[in-house]
Write an enzyme that holds these catalytic residues in place. Structure first.
Site, PDB file in Angstrom:
ATOM      1  N   SER A  65      74.773  25.620  51.488  1.00 34.34           N
ATOM      2  CA  SER A  65      76.490  26.151  51.009  1.00 34.34           C
ATOM      3  C   SER A  65      76.773  26.242  51.633  1.00 34.34           C
ATOM      4  CB  SER A  65      76.364  26.502  49.844  1.00 34.34           C
ATOM      5  OG  SER A  65      76.337  25.414  48.388  1.00 34.34           O
ATOM      6  N   LYS A  68      79.299  23.979  53.786  1.00 38.47           N
ATOM      7  CA  LYS A  68      80.584  23.119  53.253  1.00 38.47           C
ATOM      8  C   LYS A  68      81.915  24.495  53.982  1.00 38.47           C
ATOM      9  CE  LYS A  68      78.207  22.566  49.012  1.00 38.47           C
ATOM     10  NZ  LYS A  68      77.863  23.319  47.684  1.00 38.47           N
ATOM     11  N   TYR A 192      76.813  14.850  51.661  1.00 40.89           N
ATOM     12  CA  TYR A 192      76.135  15.919  51.875  1.00 40.89           C
ATOM     13  C   TYR A 192      75.058  16.562  51.863  1.00 40.89           C
ATOM     14  CZ  TYR A 192      76.328  19.375  47.807  1.00 40.89           C
ATOM     15  OH  TYR A 192      75.924  20.690  47.491  1.00 40.89           O
ATOM     16  N   TYR A 244      81.107  31.360  44.255  1.00 41.51           N
ATOM     17  CA  TYR A 244      81.241  30.817  42.724  1.00 41.51           C
ATOM     18  C   TYR A 244      81.546  31.981  41.655  1.00 41.51           C
ATOM     19  CZ  TYR A 244      78.551  27.997  46.127  1.00 41.51           C
ATOM     20  OH  TYR A 244      77.953  26.840  47.488  1.00 41.51           O
ATOM     21  N   VAL A 262      72.224  28.950  48.406  1.00 40.47           N
ATOM     22  CA  VAL A 262      71.387  29.204  47.931  1.00 40.47           C
ATOM     23  C   VAL A 262      69.849  29.551  49.077  1.00 40.47           C
ATOM     24  CG1 VAL A 262      71.453  28.101  45.743  1.00 40.47           C
ATOM     25  CG2 VAL A 262      70.941  26.395  46.912  1.00 40.47           C
TER      26      VAL A 262
END
Ligand code: DON
Length: 310
Positions: A65, A68, A192, A244, A262
């Site tokens: 991630s 992103k 993605y 998050y 992760v």
């Protein structure tokens, strides 16, 4: 007088190497479960051009991630503020792969860093492209930022994620039902899964993120990647949404914009000073690198790097 950064990083790597409380390596993507939990790397790329590192800082890992940040940067370059019609800018307070808010908020994800938001960003990057062109564009952008063409996509990780990506398929199809995905879920997720599977070392990741510490410019070349205003805003989103449902705690403890993955990587930004990348594969309960967060907390404290420091 601040301590010597190289000595601080060496000290942190030595301290982290002997800790047993390393968290749990992610196993829901089977390929990630194979990574050695004892790895620890850290690198800082400073605006004055120095790169300082310690531990396993040269070893590529799955940035997941953290990618992103780069896809958001590209998508803002393509569609500008129109992106915010399709993705919000608020912390979700939920796990990265949660679906609950999407129903109440009619398919508009809370922010570009939760999975749903990043899938919309992938859909934006897919416009007028075949998936392989969009994936190539993202990879070349990251290579350009780090000035390193050896950065690659681990196709084994991408395939492993596709094979087990049931939640991401659910998120994508759900958003498509609200009209917030222009392409079939299969195609947006192809982009993605591949950008999540980019493999980079801490050194490469710190270099790729350095423009965010430098008013949007690459200090080595002087080239502008994004405007200073856009860099500030990406940093704001990293601070508020980059971890998050652990974003508040990361801001509280570390006090710098950060984005986790992760794979156990975290990219941190210290505006005006530099960027720092850390990697330790074991995760805490929120899916963020356990020792990586601890190391960044100690580093920010020692170097007085919190953005809230006077
Ligand atoms: O979608 C997924 O599950 C992964 N490719 C990325 C998740 C991730 O890195 C969340 N970060 N902590």
């Amino acid at each position: 007088m601040l301590p010597d950064l190289a000595e601080v990083l060496q000290g942190l790597a030595a301290e982290m190497a002997v800790r047993d409380d390393r968290g749990e390596v992610a196993t829901y993507i089977p390929q990630l479960g194979r990574v050695d939990p004892r790895k620890f790397g850290i690198a800082a790329a400073l605006v004055d051009g120095r790169v300082v590192s310690a531990g396993d800082a040269e070893e590529p890992f799955s940035i997941q991630s953290v990618s992103k940040v780069f896809t958001l940067t590209l998508a803002l370059g393509k569609v500008g503020d129109a992106l915010w019609k399709r993705v919000g800018r608020e912390p979700s307070g939920n796990p990265f792969n949660s679906i609950v808010q999407l129903e109440q908020e009619r398919g508009i994800p809370r922010n570009p860093f939760i999975n749903a938001g990043a899938i919309v960003v992938s859909d934006v990057l897919l416009a007028d492209h075949q998936p392989r062109e969009a994936i190539g564009e993202i990879l070349r952008f990251v290579q350009f930022l780090a000035d390193d063409d050896s950065i690659f996509i681990d196709s084994g990780v991408a395939a492993s994620e596709r094979a087990t990506g049931f939640r991401n398929f659910a998120l994508a199809n759900y958003m498509r039902s609200f009209g917030n995905l222009d392409h079939p879920a299969e195609l947006a997720l192809g982009v993605y899964f591949h950008h999540c599977a980019i493999a980079m070392s801490c050194r490469q990741l710190a270099l790729a993120g350095r423009f965010l510490a430098c008013d949007g410019r690459n200090p080595a070349t002087g080239h502008s990647v994004v405007s200073a205003e856009r860099a500030r805003r990406i940093n704001a989103l990293m601070l508020t949404c980059g971890h998050y449902d652990g974003s508040g705690d990361f801001a509280f403890r570390v006090g710098i914009p950060g984005k986790s993955g992760v794979g156990g990587g975290i990219l941190g930004v210290v505006p005006g000073v530099g960027s720092v990348a850390v990697w330790s594969p074991g995760l805490n309960a929120n899916g963020n690198s356990r020792l990586g967060s601890i190391a960044l907390e100690k580093l920010a404290k020692t170097m007085n790097w919190s953005i809230f420091s006077p």
